[in-house]
Design an enzyme around this catalytic site. Structure first.
Site, PDB file in Angstrom:
ATOM      1  N   ARG A  89     -28.808  18.932-126.831  1.00 32.27           N
ATOM      2  CA  ARG A  89     -28.923  18.063-125.668  1.00 32.27           C
ATOM      3  C   ARG A  89     -28.860  18.845-124.362  1.00 32.27           C
ATOM      4  O   ARG A  89     -28.912  18.261-123.301  1.00 32.27           O
ATOM      5  CB  ARG A  89     -27.754  17.092-125.705  1.00 32.27           C
ATOM      6  N   ARG A 128     -30.041  -3.971-125.311  1.00 36.00           N
ATOM      7  CA  ARG A 128     -29.186  -3.532-126.425  1.00 36.00           C
ATOM      8  C   ARG A 128     -27.708  -3.807-126.112  1.00 36.00           C
ATOM      9  O   ARG A 128     -26.949  -4.192-126.993  1.00 36.00           O
ATOM     10  CB  ARG A 128     -29.395  -2.034-126.686  1.00 36.00           C
ATOM     11  N   ARG A 145     -25.808   8.228-118.255  1.00 38.45           N
ATOM     12  CA  ARG A 145     -26.456   8.857-119.414  1.00 38.45           C
ATOM     13  C   ARG A 145     -27.909   9.221-119.094  1.00 38.45           C
ATOM     14  O   ARG A 145     -28.392  10.271-119.513  1.00 38.45           O
ATOM     15  CB  ARG A 145     -26.359   7.942-120.628  1.00 38.45           C
TER      16      ARG A 145
HETATM   17  P1  AMP Z   1     -26.395   8.998-128.487  1.00 38.03           P
HETATM   18  O1  AMP Z   1     -26.226   7.903-129.474  1.00 38.03           O
HETATM   19  O2  AMP Z   1     -27.259  10.132-128.996  1.00 38.03           O
HETATM   20  O3  AMP Z   1     -26.855   8.504-127.140  1.00 38.03           O
HETATM   21  O4  AMP Z   1     -24.945   9.659-128.267  1.00 38.03           O
HETATM   22  C1  AMP Z   1     -23.854   8.887-127.808  1.00 38.03           C
HETATM   23  C2  AMP Z   1     -22.870   9.764-127.050  1.00 38.03           C
HETATM   24  O5  AMP Z   1     -22.354  10.799-127.930  1.00 38.03           O
HETATM   25  C3  AMP Z   1     -23.444  10.536-125.884  1.00 38.03           C
HETATM   26  O6  AMP Z   1     -23.486   9.746-124.698  1.00 38.03           O
HETATM   27  C4  AMP Z   1     -22.471  11.698-125.752  1.00 38.03           C
HETATM   28  O7  AMP Z   1     -21.252  11.281-125.167  1.00 38.03           O
HETATM   29  C5  AMP Z   1     -22.184  12.013-127.218  1.00 38.03           C
HETATM   30  N1  AMP Z   1     -23.144  13.012-127.739  1.00 38.03           N
HETATM   31  C6  AMP Z   1     -24.133  12.782-128.652  1.00 38.03           C
HETATM   32  N2  AMP Z   1     -24.811  13.902-128.908  1.00 38.03           N
HETATM   33  C7  AMP Z   1     -24.264  14.876-128.154  1.00 38.03           C
HETATM   34  C8  AMP Z   1     -24.536  16.251-127.959  1.00 38.03           C
HETATM   35  N3  AMP Z   1     -25.549  16.875-128.603  1.00 38.03           N
HETATM   36  N4  AMP Z   1     -23.736  16.944-127.094  1.00 38.03           N
HETATM   37  C9  AMP Z   1     -22.732  16.347-126.444  1.00 38.03           C
HETATM   38  N5  AMP Z   1     -22.428  15.048-126.554  1.00 38.03           N
HETATM   39  C10 AMP Z   1     -23.183  14.302-127.401  1.00 38.03           C
END
Ligand code: AMP
Length: 196
Positions: A89, A128, A145
């Site tokens: 990310r 959502r 985000r």
């Molecule tokens: P997502 O469902 O992919 O949007 O992930 C939800 C949350 O998990 C994100 O807003 C971050 O807080 C954390 N997260 C997910 N993937 C990562 C990553 N590769 N690096 C750091 N934090 C992450």
């Protein structure tokens, strides 16, 4: 063999498309967001560590996230391929993943970039939030985000584009239309679904 990464802003539908594609190509989805949510739900040590970070929409520290991904990729079901969703990310995480894969003589075969305008992402995320009630789907956190996506995650696309492995997919359309666009792009790289 398919080692895939799906990238897109929150609300681009990458979770949904990632699951469909992984299933069709016979590889496991490795989603850091799902791993964190599962740990938070089960109140594990990891869950307690990341709960407030994910609730604010901030990024979990790179070292911790990298360790979790490496552990997951070492499992047997990921030996012949995987679909990463939500990792890497930022460019530091790209470096960590490169290091891990190159030690194993592996590399990513394709990066599926789901292109969705910010307005459309916002609309889908708000919907959502109403339907699922995720605690990181509030208006402020959604904006945070999306900002982090634009500042930290979008630059990873340039890195992979220089390697010639990015397939930019128009992420606006029906679920089936978008899946078909991804299939076509992967087929052009010689990545095809295993015969069932
Ligand atoms: P997502 O469902 O992919 O949007 O992930 C939800 C949350 O998990 C994100 O807003 C971050 O807080 C954390 N997260 C997910 N993937 C990562 C990553 N590769 N690096 C750091 N934090 C992450």
């Amino acid at each position: 063999m398919s080692r895939l990464l799906i990238v897109g802003p929150q609300g681009s539908g990458k979770g949904t498309q990632g699951a469909v594609i992984a299933d069709e190509y016979g590889v496991p989805v490795v989603s850091t967001g799902d791993i964190f949510r599962e740990n938070i739900k089960n109140d594990t040590e990891l869950g307690q560590k990341v709960k407030s970070i994910t609730a604010a929409g901030d990024l979990v520290p790179d070292e911790l996230t990298g360790e979790i991904v490496r552990d997951r990729l070492r499992e047997d079901d990921a030996a012949d391929g995987f679909l990463l969703d939500g990792y890497p990310r930022n460019t530091t995480q790209v470096g960590h993943l490169d290091e891990f894969l190159s030690e194993r003589g592996e590399q990513l075969d394709a990066v599926i970039l789901l292109d969705v305008p910010r307005e459309e992402s916002l609309k889908r995320l708000t919907l959502r939030a109403e339907q699922e009630g995720r605690d990181d789907d509030t208006e402020d956190v959604i904006a945070n985000r999306l900002d982090i996506y634009e500042s930290e995650t979008a630059p990873i696309i340039d890195v992979y584009e220089r390697r010639g492995i990015v397939d930019r997919i128009d992420g606006v359309g029906s679920l089936d239309e978008i899946t078909e666009r991804i299939r076509t792009a992967l087929a052009a790289r010689g990545i095809v679904r295993p015969a069932s």
